[in-house]
Write an enzyme that holds these catalytic residues in place. Structure first.
Site, mmCIF file in Angstrom:
data_model
loop_
_atom_site.group_PDB
_atom_site.id
_atom_site.type_symbol
_atom_site.label_atom_id
_atom_site.label_comp_id
_atom_site.label_asym_id
_atom_site.label_seq_id
_atom_site.Cartn_x
_atom_site.Cartn_y
_atom_site.Cartn_z
ATOM 1 N N GLU A 183 1.074 -1.076 -0.051
ATOM 2 C CA GLU A 183 0.040 0.056 0.105
ATOM 3 C C GLU A 183 0.716 1.380 -0.132
ATOM 4 O O GLU A 183 1.334 1.736 -1.213
ATOM 5 C CB GLU A 183 -0.983 -0.076 1.360
ATOM 6 C CG GLU A 183 -2.208 1.010 0.974
ATOM 7 C CD GLU A 183 -3.451 0.608 1.837
ATOM 8 O OE1 GLU A 183 -3.386 -0.360 2.445
ATOM 9 O OE2 GLU A 183 -4.310 1.431 1.901
ATOM 10 N N GLU A 216 -1.693 0.734 13.709
ATOM 11 C CA GLU A 216 -2.945 0.954 12.773
ATOM 12 C C GLU A 216 -4.189 1.017 13.734
ATOM 13 O O GLU A 216 -5.076 1.602 13.523
ATOM 14 C CB GLU A 216 -3.188 0.224 11.664
ATOM 15 C CG GLU A 216 -4.483 0.645 10.766
ATOM 16 C CD GLU A 216 -4.163 -0.373 9.432
ATOM 17 O OE1 GLU A 216 -3.399 -1.316 9.097
ATOM 18 O OE2 GLU A 216 -4.617 0.173 8.530
HETATM 19 C C1 BGC Z 1 -5.195 2.812 4.783
HETATM 20 C C2 BGC Z 1 -5.691 4.064 5.878
HETATM 21 C C3 BGC Z 1 -6.634 4.746 4.992
HETATM 22 C C4 BGC Z 1 -7.813 3.777 4.823
HETATM 23 C C5 BGC Z 1 -8.945 4.458 4.150
HETATM 24 C C6 BGC Z 1 -6.421 1.871 4.533
HETATM 25 O O1 BGC Z 1 -6.061 0.958 3.784
HETATM 26 O O2 BGC Z 1 -4.050 2.197 5.530
HETATM 27 O O3 BGC Z 1 -5.090 4.445 6.755
HETATM 28 O O4 BGC Z 1 -7.071 5.943 5.388
HETATM 29 O O5 BGC Z 1 -7.357 2.612 4.166
HETATM 30 O O6 BGC Z 1 -10.111 3.606 4.523
#
Ligand code: BGC
Length: 877
Positions: free
Chosen positions: A483, A751
């Site tokens: 990501e 997270e």
């Molecule tokens: C990210 C987040 C992001 C989110 C949005 C995720 O995959 O890691 O931090 O804001 O998606 O829903």
């Protein structure tokens, strides 16, 4: 809050206007010192006044090139930060010297400062005579192969000056005569390459030799052509990386020579880096090394020709307007274990972002594999589920038997642990074999926070590591899985805190440029910037990075230009909200909700989307109105009027007459946003705050907020008189809370509060980053209230600020300092028995208002150091 009685005060104002010495620390635009390859043709000028000078009453700036370009003359003003240049715009390659004089409060001139310099880069595509080049030989793009490009050239006379202008569609490393040019990594960084490509400038005068020379460029796929995102996308911007090189030599006799990337270069893919992917790691085969490839005399007859493209494309080529990524720290291994035969796990003791340096024995032709991990499984083996498809695996094959040294070039990883396999038989892995190299955007550390509580200090360290790990050219959500994208919501949440720890003025300003590039035609802001999710947009709290980030940066730096630059983007976003709103309320909207709210069945939380949409509409509209006021726009009054109407509409629609949110989903985040954004009518604020506290009590003293509510939670409680509740949330050790993750071993922000728990192990979802800064947004409250150093938005850039510490929780001391645009500001307090000591530093040319945590009257402080000793009226802890 405890009441303290002021018994006596010792105010020690050290600053006196005696004989002022000249200004120092001269910088241009976003704090650039003597830049080479500068981007801004109409820069601003900033300087700092000597420590003992309280005030500036006038300034004079003089800018010269071969001739005088601009003399401001004496200007009666106390402005010493971001003074705009009013001469003719600077031009490509122009070299400029500037200096400043000022008069102090008594009207005494200080004398001219030491001169500072600016050298402009190539400001537009028209300055480039070079061509984009890449190897002519076709390769299988499935492997992210590195290309090497080279050219030999002659230098016939003594050189006065040589500049290398260079960039890539991809990531590059340039070298001249065998020496790497600059210390940058992963250059030129990541922009929306179809619209803008940043270029770099190097002074290479000392790298040239009389006679035969050679220039070389190694080229990786990077963000341009490499793998990006979890959908296995590759080549989102282009299929093959390319380089653009323009070496300009000025001889001492005044004649000039250029060495350009063109069809005379030679290229190969058959070098030692067999593949390099940002997500997957690097494979290096030392047997394929090409010693001397970037020196004169190298035999490149077997290398391929290149394809040279003279048409440079639509993208704006302009000097990079902020620091490139660099290695900023080395972290040694703390321990080595062998949890499975032949699998050696090196622990660096800190989750970090960058890569590893190896110095260890190898056997010719026998590959050594290095895999990364942020965490370990219970059996001590590495846990990699949360990398998802990012392989984060490096392989090094030695050419000879013996000790080798190696580090990767065109990848990066988020890791604390490194697993080595294939180490030579009979050797005992030693901690010295592996060192961690920390990589992030070059941004000076400007702030620090510390307190009497070690866990709170750990939280501050985790926040700071989260920032370092995720400010790699763009602000990313996470640095490890497939990501690592410029998620707008995360950056919006964290921006205010980020601005305390590191100087990220230029970093955010540049990223906002990419945001403008990628804004959709209807005004929406894509979820990620650069927009590699191809137009996916529409999430409240994510899109509003377009208003909140410029405003935060403006308030903290005083930079009006960031509002001016982004005003049209903000307006278009607000227009989009307007078009969706009916009678001031956004009734239908999608998005990520209050992302990752704990105990919610849906990742998107329970706060109704219309409430989120309407709240952020109101917030963005107010920022637009405030920006209009700062910029002196005629529409200011109408915008302000509209913002008030939207706030009233919000209150009528979502609140009952007793300060309670209507409907079944009255969440903590609903109250937090309404109170923070001023959406609760004044008479109902106390009641609404009481409801918020009740919800926290119902949750057994815990937060139930996600990405949108958490950043403002402690601040809202504090602002509404519930400072004790704010402190108890901050110090709460149980799930969900900041300290909970620390008790589970966190060395960065996670997270999820329970990304890992000692009791239950890893969170079952693969979306489980151990380096995600969003929840670190509490950091700004720690600076502003726990230590007590808070900017005054009405006098931005710390021209005036507040010292207003809150004494609470188990703390007996807290301290913050910050290098503001005017110099060092600090606020610290300590409680010893019944004695409270406050220490304050106010930079030259600013004032601070101290609000005592006692019933003592507030006071305005001039520049200097001040100490106050107060006695606690009630029994101290
Ligand atoms: C990210 C987040 C992001 C989110 C949005 C995720 O995959 O890691 O931090 O804001 O998606 O829903």
């Amino acid at each position: 809050m405890i009441r303290l009685a002021a018994l006596f005060l010792a105010g020690l104002a050290l600053a006196v206007d005696s004989h002022a010495s000249p200004a120092h620390s001269l910088t241009v635009s976003e704090s650039f010192t003597d830049p080479i390859g500068f981007y801004d043709s109409t820069p601003t000028f900033s300087w700092k006044l000597p420590r003992r000078t309280a005030k500036q009453s006038a300034y004079r700036v003089e800018v010269t090139s071969d001739e005088l370009l601009w003399d401001s003359g004496w200007v009666e003003s106390d402005q010493s930060v971001l003074v705009p240049y009013e001469g003719e715009p600077l031009t490509s390659r122009q070299q400029v010297v500037w200096r400043v004089n000022f008069r102090d409060g008594a009207g005494q001139p200080a004398g001219w400062s030491e001169p500072a310099t600016i050298e402009m880069g190539l400001l537009s595509s028209r300055d480039w005579a070079a061509s984009w080049i890449r190897p002519a030989a076709e390769i299988d793009t499935a492997q992210e192969r590195v290309a090497w490009l080279r050219k030999g050239f002659g230098v016939s006379k003594p050189v006065r000056r040589a500049r290398l202008y260079v960039t890539a569609r991809g990531v590059f490393q340039a070298s001249l005569n065998g020496t790497q040019v600059g210390s940058e990594v992963l250059a030129p960084g990541w922009t929306s390459y179809s619209k803008r490509i940043d270029t770099l400038t190097y002074d290479v005068t000392n790298l040239l030799e009389r006679g035969h020379n050679a220039i070389g460029v190694a080229l990786g796929t990077g963000w341009y052509a490499g793998r990006l995102g979890w959908k296995h996308d590759k080549g989102l911007f282009g299929r093959f990386p390319e380089a653009l090189v323009q070496l300009e030599i000025v001889y001492q006799d005044g004649s000039k020579q250029s060495v350009l990337s063109d069809n005379e270069w030679k290229a190969t893919h058959d070098g030692p880096i067999r593949s390099a992917s940002l997500y997957d790691g690097e494979h290096y085969d030392a047997r394929k090394a090409m010693p001397g490839w970037d020196r004169a005399g190298f035999d490149d007859t077997r290398w391929d020709p290149v394809i040279a493209e003279m048409e440079l494309g639509e993208a704006r080529l302009a000097p990079k307007p902020f620091g490139t990524s660099v290695v900023t720290e080395t972290v040694p291994t703390v321990s080595v274990a062998e949890p499975a035969p032949g699998h050696f796990v090196f622990d660096l003791g800190q989750n970090l972002v960058g890569w590893m340096a190896l110095e260890m024995p190898g056997v010719a032709g026998e590959p050594i594999q290095v895999r990364c991990a942020e965490m370990l499984n219970p059996d001590g083996t590495i846990y990699t589920d949360n990398y998802r498809t990012a392989k984060s695996t490096n392989v090094y094959t030695p050419a000879e038997t013996g000790v080798f040294r190696w580090k990767p070039t065109f990848t990066f990883h988020g890791f604390r642990y490194l697993e080595l396999t294939g180490v030579p038989e009979g050797t005992t892995p030693d901690p010295s074999w592996v060192t961690g190299l920390v990589v992030h955007t070059r941004m000076p550390k400007i702030g620090s926070f510390r307190s009497s509580d070690e866990l709170l200090n750990r939280l501050q360290a985790n926040i700071s590591w989260g920032q370092r790990g995720n400010f790699l050219d763009v602000p990313t959500d996470c640095p490890q899985r497939d990501e690592r994208l410029g998620w707008t919501g995360d950056a919006q949440a964290f921006c205010s805190t980020a601005l305390f720890n590191y100087d990220c003025h230029a970093f955010f300003k540049s990223w906002l440029g990419s945001m403008r590039d990628d804004q959709l035609a209807d005004g929406q802001i894509p979820h990620v910037i650069p927009d590699v999710l191809r137009g996916k947009a529409g999430s409240p709290g994510w899109m509003d990075a377009a208003t909140i980030v410029p405003w935060d940066v403006y308030v903290r730096t005083g930079d009006r230009e960031i509002l001016a630059d982004n005003y049209a983007m903000m307006t278009a976003l607000v227009d989009w909200y307007r078009a969706r709103a009916k009678d001031g309320v956004v009734r239908q909207i999608g998005g990520f909700g209050d992302w990752l709210q704990p105990y919610s069945e849906d990742r998107r939380g329970e706060t109704p989307k219309p409430l989120l949409g309407s709240a952020f509409f109101a917030k963005s509209l107010q920022i637009l109105a405030d920006s209009a006021a700062v910029l002196g726009k005629p529409e200011h009054a109408a915008l302000q009027h509209e913002a008030e109407a939207v706030r009233r509409a919000f209150a009528d629609h979502f609140f009952d007459g007793r300060g309670r949110l209507k409907g079944p989903n009255a969440t903590q985040t609903g109250y937090v946003l309404a109170l923070e954004f001023g959406l609760v009518p004044e008479p109902l604020r106390a009641a609404a705050a009481g409801e918020l506290v009740r919800l926290i009590e119902d949750a057994d003293g815990h937060l139930r907020t996600g990405f949108l509510g958490t950043p403002y939670l402690t601040r809202v409680l504090d602002n509404t008189g519930h400072t004790d509740t704010a402190f108890s949330l901050l110090f709460n050790p149980t799930y969900p809370s900041w300290f909970f993750s620390i008790h589970q071993g966190a060395t960065t922000m996670w997270e999820r509060w329970d990304s890992y728990t000692h009791a239950d192990g890893f969170h079952p979802q693969s979306m489980n980053s151990f380096n995600h800064y969003a929840y670190g947004a509490v950091g700004s409250w720690m600076y502003e209230r726990v230590a007590g150093l808070a900017v005054d938005p009405a006098r931005p850039g710390y021209k005036h600020f507040y010292i207003r510490p809150a004494i609470g929780g188990p703390l007996t001391s807290a301290h913050a300092d910050l290098e503001t645009p005017y110099g060092r500001a600090a606020s610290g307090w300590s409680l010893d028995g019944d004695t409270l000591t406050m220490q304050v530093e106010v930079p030259p040319n600013t004032t601070a208002t101290v609000e005592f945590p006692t019933d003592r009257q507030r006071e305005v402080l001039a520049a200097g150091r001040h100490e106050f000793v107060l006695t606690v009226g009630e029994p101290a802890r």
